[in-house]
Design an enzyme around this catalytic site. Structure first.
Site, PDB file in Angstrom:
ATOM      1  N   GLY A  45      -6.487  11.130   1.666  1.00  0.00           N
ATOM      2  CA  GLY A  45      -7.901  10.805   1.474  1.00  0.00           C
ATOM      3  C   GLY A  45      -8.007   9.339   1.094  1.00  0.00           C
ATOM      4  O   GLY A  45      -7.220   8.517   1.565  1.00  0.00           O
ATOM      5  N   GLN A 101     -15.708   9.496  10.240  1.00  0.00           N
ATOM      6  CA  GLN A 101     -16.301   8.649   9.193  1.00  0.00           C
ATOM      7  C   GLN A 101     -17.211   7.621   9.831  1.00  0.00           C
ATOM      8  O   GLN A 101     -16.801   6.926  10.768  1.00  0.00           O
ATOM      9  CB  GLN A 101     -15.183   7.937   8.409  1.00  0.00           C
ATOM     10  N   MET A 102     -18.450   7.566   9.349  1.00  0.00           N
ATOM     11  CA  MET A 102     -19.350   6.557   9.913  1.00  0.00           C
ATOM     12  C   MET A 102     -18.746   5.165   9.731  1.00  0.00           C
ATOM     13  O   MET A 102     -18.111   4.882   8.717  1.00  0.00           O
ATOM     14  CB  MET A 102     -20.738   6.621   9.291  1.00  0.00           C
ATOM     15  N   ILE A 121      -4.439  -0.180  10.445  1.00  0.00           N
ATOM     16  CA  ILE A 121      -5.459  -1.176  10.107  1.00  0.00           C
ATOM     17  C   ILE A 121      -6.843  -0.556  10.259  1.00  0.00           C
ATOM     18  O   ILE A 121      -7.013   0.468  10.936  1.00  0.00           O
ATOM     19  CB  ILE A 121      -5.376  -2.427  11.016  1.00  0.00           C
ATOM     20  N   TYR A 150     -11.160   3.993  14.142  1.00  0.00           N
ATOM     21  CA  TYR A 150     -10.129   4.480  13.209  1.00  0.00           C
ATOM     22  C   TYR A 150     -10.053   6.009  13.245  1.00  0.00           C
ATOM     23  O   TYR A 150      -8.959   6.591  13.300  1.00  0.00           O
ATOM     24  CB  TYR A 150     -10.487   3.988  11.807  1.00  0.00           C
ATOM     25  N   ILE A 186      -7.223   6.401  -0.930  1.00  0.00           N
ATOM     26  CA  ILE A 186      -6.116   6.063  -1.828  1.00  0.00           C
ATOM     27  C   ILE A 186      -6.325   4.639  -2.353  1.00  0.00           C
ATOM     28  O   ILE A 186      -6.859   3.774  -1.637  1.00  0.00           O
ATOM     29  CB  ILE A 186      -4.761   6.157  -1.065  1.00  0.00           C
ATOM     30  N   GLY A 217       0.797  -1.229   0.000  1.00  0.00           N
ATOM     31  CA  GLY A 217       0.000   0.000   0.000  1.00  0.00           C
ATOM     32  C   GLY A 217       0.825   1.272   0.000  1.00  0.00           C
ATOM     33  O   GLY A 217       1.869   1.359  -0.652  1.00  0.00           O
ATOM     34  N   ILE A 218       0.379   2.263   0.757  1.00  0.00           N
ATOM     35  CA  ILE A 218       1.078   3.547   0.810  1.00  0.00           C
ATOM     36  C   ILE A 218       2.509   3.351   1.295  1.00  0.00           C
ATOM     37  O   ILE A 218       3.447   3.939   0.761  1.00  0.00           O
ATOM     38  CB  ILE A 218       0.318   4.541   1.728  1.00  0.00           C
ATOM     39  N   GLN A 272     -16.375   4.137  11.615  1.00  0.00           N
ATOM     40  CA  GLN A 272     -14.955   4.193  11.982  1.00  0.00           C
ATOM     41  C   GLN A 272     -14.698   4.998  13.260  1.00  0.00           C
ATOM     42  O   GLN A 272     -13.753   5.788  13.309  1.00  0.00           O
ATOM     43  CB  GLN A 272     -14.151   4.821  10.841  1.00  0.00           C
TER      44      GLN A 272
HETATM   45  N1  CAA Z   1     -20.501   7.237   3.714  1.00  0.00           N
HETATM   46  C1  CAA Z   1     -21.828   7.448   3.653  1.00  0.00           C
HETATM   47  N2  CAA Z   1     -22.728   6.476   3.869  1.00  0.00           N
HETATM   48  C2  CAA Z   1     -22.277   5.250   4.180  1.00  0.00           C
HETATM   49  C3  CAA Z   1     -20.905   4.965   4.284  1.00  0.00           C
HETATM   50  C4  CAA Z   1     -20.000   6.007   4.001  1.00  0.00           C
HETATM   51  N3  CAA Z   1     -18.685   5.820   4.022  1.00  0.00           N
HETATM   52  N4  CAA Z   1     -20.772   3.668   4.629  1.00  0.00           N
HETATM   53  C5  CAA Z   1     -22.003   3.172   4.749  1.00  0.00           C
HETATM   54  N5  CAA Z   1     -22.910   4.090   4.443  1.00  0.00           N
HETATM   55  C6  CAA Z   1     -24.345   3.921   4.425  1.00  0.00           C
HETATM   56  C7  CAA Z   1     -24.746   2.726   3.562  1.00  0.00           C
HETATM   57  O1  CAA Z   1     -24.788   3.090   2.182  1.00  0.00           O
HETATM   58  C8  CAA Z   1     -26.087   2.380   4.124  1.00  0.00           C
HETATM   59  O2  CAA Z   1     -27.035   3.313   3.631  1.00  0.00           O
HETATM   60  P1  CAA Z   1     -28.466   2.788   3.155  1.00  0.00           P
HETATM   61  O3  CAA Z   1     -29.073   2.169   4.383  1.00  0.00           O
HETATM   62  O4  CAA Z   1     -29.119   4.053   2.694  1.00  0.00           O
HETATM   63  O5  CAA Z   1     -28.182   1.819   2.056  1.00  0.00           O
HETATM   64  C9  CAA Z   1     -25.929   2.660   5.626  1.00  0.00           C
HETATM   65  O6  CAA Z   1     -24.798   3.551   5.732  1.00  0.00           O
HETATM   66  C10 CAA Z   1     -25.642   1.425   6.437  1.00  0.00           C
HETATM   67  O7  CAA Z   1     -24.562   0.743   5.840  1.00  0.00           O
HETATM   68  P2  CAA Z   1     -24.456  -0.847   5.798  1.00  0.00           P
HETATM   69  O8  CAA Z   1     -25.725  -1.470   5.352  1.00  0.00           O
HETATM   70  O9  CAA Z   1     -23.224  -1.177   5.018  1.00  0.00           O
HETATM   71  O10 CAA Z   1     -24.340  -1.187   7.372  1.00  0.00           O
HETATM   72  P3  CAA Z   1     -23.334  -2.160   8.072  1.00  0.00           P
HETATM   73  O11 CAA Z   1     -23.570  -2.061   9.538  1.00  0.00           O
HETATM   74  O12 CAA Z   1     -23.393  -3.500   7.421  1.00  0.00           O
HETATM   75  O13 CAA Z   1     -21.891  -1.558   7.757  1.00  0.00           O
HETATM   76  C11 CAA Z   1     -20.236   0.135   7.676  1.00  0.00           C
HETATM   77  C12 CAA Z   1     -21.663  -0.200   8.042  1.00  0.00           C
HETATM   78  C13 CAA Z   1     -19.271  -0.593   8.591  1.00  0.00           C
HETATM   79  C14 CAA Z   1     -20.095   1.643   7.885  1.00  0.00           C
HETATM   80  C15 CAA Z   1     -19.947  -0.319   6.215  1.00  0.00           C
HETATM   81  O14 CAA Z   1     -20.902   0.217   5.348  1.00  0.00           O
HETATM   82  C16 CAA Z   1     -18.594   0.158   5.763  1.00  0.00           C
HETATM   83  O15 CAA Z   1     -17.584  -0.537   5.926  1.00  0.00           O
HETATM   84  N6  CAA Z   1     -18.554   1.359   5.167  1.00  0.00           N
HETATM   85  C17 CAA Z   1     -17.301   1.977   4.753  1.00  0.00           C
HETATM   86  C18 CAA Z   1     -16.745   2.842   5.860  1.00  0.00           C
HETATM   87  C19 CAA Z   1     -15.563   3.549   5.333  1.00  0.00           C
HETATM   88  O16 CAA Z   1     -15.672   4.515   4.607  1.00  0.00           O
HETATM   89  N7  CAA Z   1     -14.346   3.087   5.707  1.00  0.00           N
HETATM   90  C20 CAA Z   1     -13.144   3.652   5.182  1.00  0.00           C
HETATM   91  C21 CAA Z   1     -12.175   2.557   4.929  1.00  0.00           C
HETATM   92  S1  CAA Z   1     -10.777   3.111   3.984  1.00  0.00           S
HETATM   93  C22 CAA Z   1      -9.836   3.918   5.106  1.00  0.00           C
HETATM   94  O17 CAA Z   1     -10.099   3.980   6.265  1.00  0.00           O
HETATM   95  C23 CAA Z   1      -8.601   4.592   4.550  1.00  0.00           C
HETATM   96  C24 CAA Z   1      -8.614   6.012   4.866  1.00  0.00           C
HETATM   97  O18 CAA Z   1      -7.849   6.464   5.729  1.00  0.00           O
HETATM   98  C25 CAA Z   1      -9.469   6.943   4.088  1.00  0.00           C
END
Ligand code: CAA
Length: 241
Positions: free
Chosen positions: A178, A141-142, A85, A147, A180, A13-14, A144
């Protein structure tokens, strides 16, 4: 003589992009990694960069690992705390293990690693520390809470240590990437990435690891001595902080 740079999480990764960019800039590079032996062996054979396995969430493992790096390569003058992580879950479903794994690895590692090198840097009156935080530590971030808290904590740590190190020629900065294009982001559910995340990025694409690596190389350089305690956002305009 070329400086020694140590990159945690430096084989994927990064971190891998950072290790390679530092090598290209003339540093003697050590890449730490936590678990994926196969990826580390591939990285080592492709780049010739020395790899060292230990768990950055353990203080004792960091003490032993840094000692080994310093014995083999020399004093660490540049430390890039990149290892991180995710264990994403809404708080109402988050388990204590998901909380502590993320806090201990992402934030605990800054103490565990910086503590090993800070005395040497103070003695030599030079040091560069770059902490790879995240946009999600700035904006939240929802999914997280763990994190985002760890990454926000990294920014506070950076600002405090920058003050402590300034008179000793040590700069400490944070970069907040942001989204990546790495395995970590590819693990985000595809519909969430396409529906919720990509539309929020004004440049209309994910960042590339090399774009973060170029920021790191600059902050590590002698030219960047005026910059300390900064938080550099590199996120394609997704969030202005
Ligand atoms: N932004 C906006 N809305 C989001 C979202 C996000 N990032 N993630 C989830 N949602 C929304 C879903 O679309 C869903 O909306 P609807 O009910 O309208 O469809 C609602 O939230 C619930 O989501 P899930 O059904 O997926 O619920 P869950 O409990 O199974 O999982 C979650 C929730 C854990 C947040 C999962 O959706 C997820 O993993 N989302 C991604 C979170 C994220 O952005 N992580 C970043 C990882 S990368 C990183 O961290 C690197 C970095 O530094 C940028």
């Amino acid at each position: 003589m070329s400086r020694v740079a140590l990159v945690t999480g430096g084989t994927r990764g990064i971190g891998a992009a950072v290790a390679k960019a530092l090598q290209a800039a003339g540093y003697k590079v050590a890449a730490n990694y936590g678990g994926n032996d196969e990826a580390a062996a591939k990285f080592k054979s492709e780049t010739g960069i020395a790899v060292f396995k230990w768990d950055v969430s353990s203080f004792d493992a960091c003490a032993e690992g840094v000692k080994k790096v310093q014995t083999e390569l020399g004093p660490v003058e540049v430390l890039i705390n990149n290892a991180g992580i995710t264990r994403d879950a809404m708080l109402h479903r988050m388990k204590p293990e998901q909380w502590s794994a993320v806090i201990n690895t992402n934030l605990g590692s800054l103490f565990n690693m910086c503590r090993q090198v800070i005395e040497g840097m103070r003695e030599r009156k030079f040091g560069r520390i770059v902490n790879i935080s995240s946009i999600n530590g700035q904006k939240g971030q929802m999914g997280q809470t763990n994190y985002s808290a760890s990454k926000a904590g990294e920014i506070g740590f950076t600002k405090a240590l920058a003050q402590e190190g300034a008179r000793a020629g040590i700069t400490v900065n944070a970069i907040c990437p942001g989204y990546i294009n790495t395995e970590m982001v590819q693990a985000v559910p595809k519909d969430v990435l396409e529906k919720n995340i990509l539309p929020q990025i004004p440049i209309g694409r994910l960042g590339e690891p090399e774009e973060i690596a170029r920021c790191v190389v600059f902050l590590a350089s002698d030219d960047a001595g005026l910059i300390t305690g900064s938080t550099i956002s590199a996120n394609g305009g997704q969030y202005f902080a």
